[in-house]
Scaffold this motif. Structure first.
Motif, PDB file in Angstrom:
ATOM      1  N   ARG A 192      -2.733   3.257  -5.066  1.00  0.00           N
ATOM      2  CA  ARG A 192      -2.314   4.343  -5.970  1.00  0.00           C
ATOM      3  C   ARG A 192      -3.138   5.586  -5.651  1.00  0.00           C
ATOM      4  NH1 ARG A 192      -3.329   6.110 -11.420  1.00  0.00           N
ATOM      5  NH2 ARG A 192      -4.951   4.524 -11.665  1.00  0.00           N
ATOM      6  N   LEU A 193      -2.445   6.697  -5.406  1.00  0.00           N
ATOM      7  CA  LEU A 193      -3.121   7.925  -4.997  1.00  0.00           C
ATOM      8  C   LEU A 193      -3.170   8.970  -6.112  1.00  0.00           C
ATOM      9  CD1 LEU A 193      -1.619   8.416  -1.411  1.00  0.00           C
ATOM     10  CD2 LEU A 193      -3.721   7.228  -2.061  1.00  0.00           C
ATOM     11  N   GLY A 194      -4.191   9.806  -6.052  1.00  0.00           N
ATOM     12  CA  GLY A 194      -4.347  10.885  -7.031  1.00  0.00           C
ATOM     13  C   GLY A 194      -3.596  12.127  -6.600  1.00  0.00           C
ATOM     14  N   VAL A 195      -2.285  11.972  -6.416  1.00  0.00           N
ATOM     15  CA  VAL A 195      -1.419  13.098  -6.062  1.00  0.00           C
ATOM     16  C   VAL A 195      -0.189  13.054  -6.967  1.00  0.00           C
ATOM     17  CG1 VAL A 195      -2.162  13.179  -3.649  1.00  0.00           C
ATOM     18  CG2 VAL A 195      -0.235  11.739  -4.287  1.00  0.00           C
ATOM     19  N   ASP A 196       0.615  14.089  -6.897  1.00  0.00           N
ATOM     20  CA  ASP A 196       1.848  14.141  -7.669  1.00  0.00           C
ATOM     21  C   ASP A 196       3.020  14.248  -6.699  1.00  0.00           C
ATOM     22  OD1 ASP A 196       3.999  14.620  -9.334  1.00  0.00           O
ATOM     23  OD2 ASP A 196       2.919  15.993 -10.650  1.00  0.00           O
ATOM     24  N   PHE A 216      -6.061  -3.638   7.544  1.00  0.00           N
ATOM     25  CA  PHE A 216      -6.266  -2.934   6.272  1.00  0.00           C
ATOM     26  C   PHE A 216      -7.049  -1.640   6.500  1.00  0.00           C
ATOM     27  CE2 PHE A 216      -9.109  -1.946   2.742  1.00  0.00           C
ATOM     28  CZ  PHE A 216      -8.239  -1.899   1.655  1.00  0.00           C
ATOM     29  N   THR A 217      -8.148  -1.743   7.243  1.00  0.00           N
ATOM     30  CA  THR A 217      -9.002  -0.573   7.501  1.00  0.00           C
ATOM     31  C   THR A 217      -8.232   0.514   8.249  1.00  0.00           C
ATOM     32  OG1 THR A 217     -10.967  -1.991   7.561  1.00  0.00           O
ATOM     33  CG2 THR A 217     -11.157   0.198   8.576  1.00  0.00           C
ATOM     34  N   THR A 218      -7.441   0.112   9.237  1.00  0.00           N
ATOM     35  CA  THR A 218      -6.644   1.075  10.004  1.00  0.00           C
ATOM     36  C   THR A 218      -5.662   1.816   9.104  1.00  0.00           C
ATOM     37  OG1 THR A 218      -6.826  -0.276  12.010  1.00  0.00           O
ATOM     38  CG2 THR A 218      -5.007   1.307  11.921  1.00  0.00           C
ATOM     39  N   LEU A 219      -5.008   1.079   8.205  1.00  0.00           N
ATOM     40  CA  LEU A 219      -4.046   1.689   7.283  1.00  0.00           C
ATOM     41  C   LEU A 219      -4.733   2.649   6.314  1.00  0.00           C
ATOM     42  CD1 LEU A 219      -1.247   1.961   5.914  1.00  0.00           C
ATOM     43  CD2 LEU A 219      -1.834  -0.062   4.563  1.00  0.00           C
ATOM     44  N   ILE A 220      -5.799   2.207   5.679  1.00  0.00           N
ATOM     45  CA  ILE A 220      -6.480   3.043   4.679  1.00  0.00           C
ATOM     46  C   ILE A 220      -7.038   4.314   5.324  1.00  0.00           C
ATOM     47  CG2 ILE A 220      -8.389   3.188   3.032  1.00  0.00           C
ATOM     48  CD1 ILE A 220      -6.056   1.479   2.050  1.00  0.00           C
ATOM     49  N   GLU A 221      -7.608   4.176   6.519  1.00  0.00           N
ATOM     50  CA  GLU A 221      -8.144   5.364   7.206  1.00  0.00           C
ATOM     51  C   GLU A 221      -7.038   6.366   7.524  1.00  0.00           C
ATOM     52  OE1 GLU A 221     -10.298   3.740  10.514  1.00  0.00           O
ATOM     53  OE2 GLU A 221     -12.139   3.436   9.331  1.00  0.00           O
ATOM     54  N   ALA A 222      -5.849   5.862   7.861  1.00  0.00           N
ATOM     55  CA  ALA A 222      -4.707   6.739   8.135  1.00  0.00           C
ATOM     56  C   ALA A 222      -4.264   7.460   6.866  1.00  0.00           C
ATOM     57  CB  ALA A 222      -3.549   5.929   8.717  1.00  0.00           C
ATOM     58  N   ILE A 223      -4.257   6.734   5.749  1.00  0.00           N
ATOM     59  CA  ILE A 223      -3.857   7.328   4.464  1.00  0.00           C
ATOM     60  C   ILE A 223      -4.861   8.400   4.033  1.00  0.00           C
ATOM     61  CG2 ILE A 223      -3.546   6.853   1.996  1.00  0.00           C
ATOM     62  CD1 ILE A 223      -2.378   4.108   2.804  1.00  0.00           C
ATOM     63  N   VAL A 224      -6.148   8.121   4.242  1.00  0.00           N
ATOM     64  CA  VAL A 224      -7.189   9.099   3.893  1.00  0.00           C
ATOM     65  C   VAL A 224      -7.048  10.352   4.762  1.00  0.00           C
ATOM     66  CG1 VAL A 224      -9.683   9.549   3.962  1.00  0.00           C
ATOM     67  CG2 VAL A 224      -8.828   7.398   3.016  1.00  0.00           C
ATOM     68  N   LYS A 225      -6.772  10.142   6.043  1.00  0.00           N
ATOM     69  CA  LYS A 225      -6.600  11.267   6.968  1.00  0.00           C
ATOM     70  C   LYS A 225      -5.389  12.118   6.581  1.00  0.00           C
ATOM     71  CE  LYS A 225      -6.732  12.145  11.962  1.00  0.00           C
ATOM     72  NZ  LYS A 225      -6.681  11.523  13.305  1.00  0.00           N
ATOM     73  N   ALA A 280      -4.211  18.124  -2.891  1.00  0.00           N
ATOM     74  CA  ALA A 280      -4.684  17.032  -3.745  1.00  0.00           C
ATOM     75  C   ALA A 280      -6.047  17.365  -4.333  1.00  0.00           C
ATOM     76  CB  ALA A 280      -4.758  15.736  -2.943  1.00  0.00           C
ATOM     77  N   LYS A 281      -6.181  17.152  -5.632  1.00  0.00           N
ATOM     78  CA  LYS A 281      -7.437  17.448  -6.331  1.00  0.00           C
ATOM     79  C   LYS A 281      -7.999  16.159  -6.947  1.00  0.00           C
ATOM     80  CE  LYS A 281      -6.975  21.947  -5.766  1.00  0.00           C
ATOM     81  NZ  LYS A 281      -6.901  22.183  -4.348  1.00  0.00           N
ATOM     82  N   GLY A 282      -9.331  16.128  -7.089  1.00  0.00           N
ATOM     83  CA  GLY A 282      -9.965  14.977  -7.731  1.00  0.00           C
ATOM     84  C   GLY A 282      -9.964  13.744  -6.837  1.00  0.00           C
ATOM     85  N   THR A 283     -10.053  12.561  -7.466  1.00  0.00           N
ATOM     86  CA  THR A 283     -10.104  11.303  -6.724  1.00  0.00           C
ATOM     87  C   THR A 283      -8.767  11.049  -6.036  1.00  0.00           C
ATOM     88  OG1 THR A 283     -11.641  10.402  -8.356  1.00  0.00           O
ATOM     89  CG2 THR A 283     -10.576   8.826  -6.892  1.00  0.00           C
ATOM     90  N   ALA A 339     -14.721   2.757  -2.349  1.00  0.00           N
ATOM     91  CA  ALA A 339     -15.838   3.709  -2.367  1.00  0.00           C
ATOM     92  C   ALA A 339     -16.298   4.108  -0.971  1.00  0.00           C
ATOM     93  CB  ALA A 339     -17.008   3.104  -3.136  1.00  0.00           C
ATOM     94  N   LYS A 340     -16.283   3.162  -0.019  1.00  0.00           N
ATOM     95  CA  LYS A 340     -16.820   3.466   1.327  1.00  0.00           C
ATOM     96  C   LYS A 340     -15.945   4.443   2.107  1.00  0.00           C
ATOM     97  CE  LYS A 340     -14.847  -0.607   3.682  1.00  0.00           C
ATOM     98  NZ  LYS A 340     -15.182  -1.870   4.379  1.00  0.00           N
ATOM     99  N   TYR A 341     -14.726   4.678   1.608  1.00  0.00           N
ATOM    100  CA  TYR A 341     -13.835   5.623   2.304  1.00  0.00           C
ATOM    101  C   TYR A 341     -14.030   7.048   1.813  1.00  0.00           C
ATOM    102  CZ  TYR A 341     -11.725   1.294   3.867  1.00  0.00           C
ATOM    103  OH  TYR A 341     -11.547   0.051   4.404  1.00  0.00           O
ATOM    104  N   GLY A 342     -14.853   7.210   0.767  1.00  0.00           N
ATOM    105  CA  GLY A 342     -15.241   8.531   0.306  1.00  0.00           C
ATOM    106  C   GLY A 342     -14.121   9.453  -0.060  1.00  0.00           C
TER     107      GLY A 342
END
Length: 231
Positions: A46-50, A189-198, A204-207, A227-230
């Motif tokens: 779940r992302l902090g976007v609209d 999992f790590t590859t996917l999450i890093e792509a989503i963060v990128k 996008a504001k906040g968390t 947390a480790k993905y900052g």
């Protein structure tokens, strides 16, 4: 909703209010995948976007290092000079107007991924009402509209997945099978999450990573600490 004994036993293995490291969470998912078939392991973020705003859309594609464990049937729309390259890369179906006619007239949908060269999008665009609702419409952001159709086919076969935000601001993605084991699933999992963060939108504001859960087809969701993905 009433759950069976296996599900209820699995619930007992997960500590309430604990956010697990991804490797530990996926180990639990694998141990709790007790169905008679090889369960698919999924990530729900779940992302902090609209998603109602165009400048807060999150969409892209990534090749998982260990694949998805699923045999992917690829359909390619391109000019005749690229037919052999697409077939050589492993595409099951390659064509143009003939494939459009087959889909429209016969309601034929025996494929999992659609790839198109840019010069074919005028033709493929006519299939929007058929392919769109099924999430199969080729898109440049997902790498499925490209001049290099052979490379796109190779990536699809190797385990390339598309991620995109739904109306509730959640991304749902498969990352492999329970039989992969925690180590391979964690790399995916790590590859996917890093792509989503990128892919985090500038607006996008906040968390950004609000919450993350991993689960198997018939299993219990396990909360993962992001947390480790900052983000």
């Amino acid at each position: 909703m009433k759950h069976g004994k296996k599900y209820n036993d699995s619930v007992k293995t997960i500590e309430a209010d604990k956010f697990y490291d991804s490797a530990e969470a996926l180990d639990l998912v694998c141990k709790n995948a007790k169905a008679k078939f090889d369960e698919t392991v999924e990530v729900h973020v779940r992302l902090g976007v609209d998603s109602r705003h165009a400048d807060q859309q999150v969409r892209g594609a990534v090749v998982l290092p260990n694949g998805t464990g699923k045999k992917v049937r690829v359909c390619v729309f391109c000019k005749e000079d690229k037919y052999e390259a697409a077939k050589g890369a492993g595409a099951e179906y390659v064509g143009g107007q003939d494939l459009v006619d087959k889909i429209v007239k016969e309601n034929w949908m025996d494929f999992d991924v659609v790839i198109a060269s840019p010069d074919m999008m005028g033709l493929v665009g006519r299939l929007g009402k058929v392919l769109g609702p099924r999430g199969l419409m080729p898109n440049p952001k997902a790498g499925t509209v490209t001049p290099d159709v052979a490379k796109a086919v190779t990536e699809a076969k190797a385990g390339k997945i598309e991620y995109r935000l739904d109306k509730t601001n959640i991304i749902h993605c498969p990352i492999g099978k329970a039989s992969f084991g925690a180590e391979k699933l964690d790399a995916n999992f790590t590859t996917l999450i890093e792509a989503i963060v990128k892919a985090k939108p500038a607006a996008a504001k906040g968390t950004y990573l609000k919450s993350c859960v991993v689960t198997s087809t018939m299993g219990v969701g396990v909360p993962v600490s992001t947390a480790k993905y900052g983000a």
